[in-house]
Design an enzyme around this catalytic site. Structure first.
Site, PDB file in Angstrom:
ATOM      1  N   SER A 173       0.692  -1.044   0.069  1.00 44.95           N
ATOM      2  CA  SER A 173       0.249  -0.074   0.084  1.00 44.95           C
ATOM      3  C   SER A 173       0.881   1.320   0.078  1.00 44.95           C
ATOM      4  O   SER A 173       1.707   1.213  -0.730  1.00 44.95           O
ATOM      5  CB  SER A 173      -0.848  -0.094   1.343  1.00 44.95           C
ATOM      6  OG  SER A 173      -2.050   0.795   1.027  1.00 44.95           O
ATOM      7  N   ASP A 276      -9.426  -4.680  -5.133  1.00 47.25           N
ATOM      8  CA  ASP A 276      -8.559  -3.658  -4.398  1.00 47.25           C
ATOM      9  C   ASP A 276      -9.212  -2.344  -5.374  1.00 47.25           C
ATOM     10  O   ASP A 276      -9.016  -2.446  -6.606  1.00 47.25           O
ATOM     11  CB  ASP A 276      -7.183  -3.652  -4.581  1.00 47.25           C
ATOM     12  CG  ASP A 276      -6.618  -2.602  -4.108  1.00 47.25           C
ATOM     13  OD1 ASP A 276      -7.085  -1.712  -3.560  1.00 47.25           O
ATOM     14  OD2 ASP A 276      -5.305  -2.568  -4.045  1.00 47.25           O
ATOM     15  N   HIS A 306      -7.870  -5.144  -0.745  1.00 48.31           N
ATOM     16  CA  HIS A 306      -6.714  -4.478  -0.116  1.00 48.31           C
ATOM     17  C   HIS A 306      -6.365  -4.976   1.145  1.00 48.31           C
ATOM     18  O   HIS A 306      -6.954  -4.724   2.272  1.00 48.31           O
ATOM     19  CB  HIS A 306      -7.008  -3.020  -0.248  1.00 48.31           C
ATOM     20  CG  HIS A 306      -5.805  -2.117  -0.141  1.00 48.31           C
ATOM     21  ND1 HIS A 306      -4.954  -1.716  -1.122  1.00 48.31           N
ATOM     22  CD2 HIS A 306      -5.278  -1.405   0.870  1.00 48.31           C
ATOM     23  CE1 HIS A 306      -4.078  -0.849  -0.823  1.00 48.31           C
ATOM     24  NE2 HIS A 306      -4.268  -0.777   0.548  1.00 48.31           N
TER      25      HIS A 306
END
Length: 342
Positions: A173, A276, A306
């Site tokens: 991320s 995601d 995610h």
């Protein structure tokens, strides 16, 4: 990587994962901003452990710059059956540039899994967080950790030899975003400096990129999973980017022909989850790298949301570690047949 009707269905998850995602969702207000007191209380930290765990991994904290609180947690096998020095994976945790640390329980556990699964020494960077430390603090910290390792190597009591000419950057991320920018800075500078630390590859796990435009995936997958929403991504960017900057700032919008890439920018692996909402931006990032002639491997997990990799209960989490090992094994020592152990 485009959104489909099947992709917008919420994933079927183990109850243990659902509880953790629900708690993470409660840490955010309706506008996506973070409830910092809640997060500080819920973010459980664990200490480094020099004694090997059940998988033979031990850890120790290393101070890089005490004046700004910059340090890293080093994970190493208690012993190595391999004759050759081990590769080094420098890891940057996620959390929207503003949450978690190298001592956070989920990231300590993840780095232990990576150390064991990849057969590598893992250096987890505790970079400074927004909003107290905005762009480019996290990138500066990342580059300075590389400089520290280049100058000092790793602690002598690791009990395993390491090869800094076979060094990888990895992150999830926001950590994946940091990986790109640190790799670009490092490789852009190596033409003018000598270094024993060589970046053999970068691994970006669901990297956090963005822009003012809304991608098809962002619209279709907003709020499909409790781990991330457009409101949360917008809030993270507001706290990290310079005051007054838009999401089209170069730190966020890493796509298109305008992206600068050093000639020595290393081979990349990009992990993408089918659920995601950031996958549209990740696809554009892959296109940008390939447009510059860079070597990119995309690994896709169609039913992954995610942050899936943080949950060992999810099968794709184990598959990711296996895919990362293949990448590290393929690119490690590619440029040095006689690595020097430290």
């Amino acid at each position: 990587m485009a959104a489909t009707e099947d992709a917008v269905r919420p994933p079927a998850l183990p109850w243990t994962v659902r509880i953790q995602l629900a708690a993470f969702s409660l840490a955010h207000r309706r506008d996506g901003s973070v409830r910092r007191l809640f997060c500080s209380l819920a973010d459980l930290h664990v200490a480094a452990k020099r004694r090997p765990d059940a998988t033979g991994v031990r850890s120790a904290d290393v101070t890089v710059d005490a004046s700004r609180g910059l340090w890293a947690r080093v994970f190493s096998p208690s012993s190595s059956a391999a004759d050759a020095p081990l590769p080094v994976v420098i890891f940057f945790h996620g959390g929207g540039f503003s949450l978690f640390s190298a001592a956070s329980r989920p990231y300590d556990a993840l780095c232990r899994r990576l150390c064991s699964g990849l057969g590598a020494v893992v250096v987890s960077v505790n970079y400074r967080l927004a909003p107290e430390h905005r762009f480019p603090a996290a990138y500066d910290d990342g580059v300075d950790v590389l400089r520290y390792l280049d100058a000092n190597g790793l602690p002598a009591d690791l009990a395993v030899p390491v090869d800094l000419s076979s060094c990888f950057l990895a992150g999830d991320s926001a950590g994946g975003n940091i990986v790109h920018h640190v790799a670009q800075r490092w490789t852009a500078a190596i033409s003018t400096t000598s270094s024993s630390l060589r970046l053999a590859g970068v691994i970006l796990i669901q990297p956090f990129f963005g822009g003012e435009e809304r991608t098809e995936a962002e619209v279709a997958l907003d709020k499909v999973c409790a781990s991330l929403s457009m409101g949360a991504t917008d809030a993270y960017w507001r706290e990290f980017l310079p005051e007054g900057a838009t999401r089209d700032h170069a730190a966020a919008r890493v796509c298109g022909e305008g992206v600068e890439l050093a000639e020595a920018f290393p081979p990349a692996m990009v992990a993408v989850g089918g659920l995601d909402l950031l996958k549209g931006w990740q696809a554009r990032y892959v296109e940008a790298l390939r447009g510059k002639g860079k070597d990119v491997r995309v690994v896709e997990y169609p039913s992954a949301f995610h942050g899936f990799h943080a949950f060992p209960e999810i099968a794709d989490s184990g598959k990711l570690v296996a895919d990362m090992k293949l990448f590290v094994d393929e690119h490690g020592n590619a440029g040095d047949n006689n690595p020097a152990p430290f």
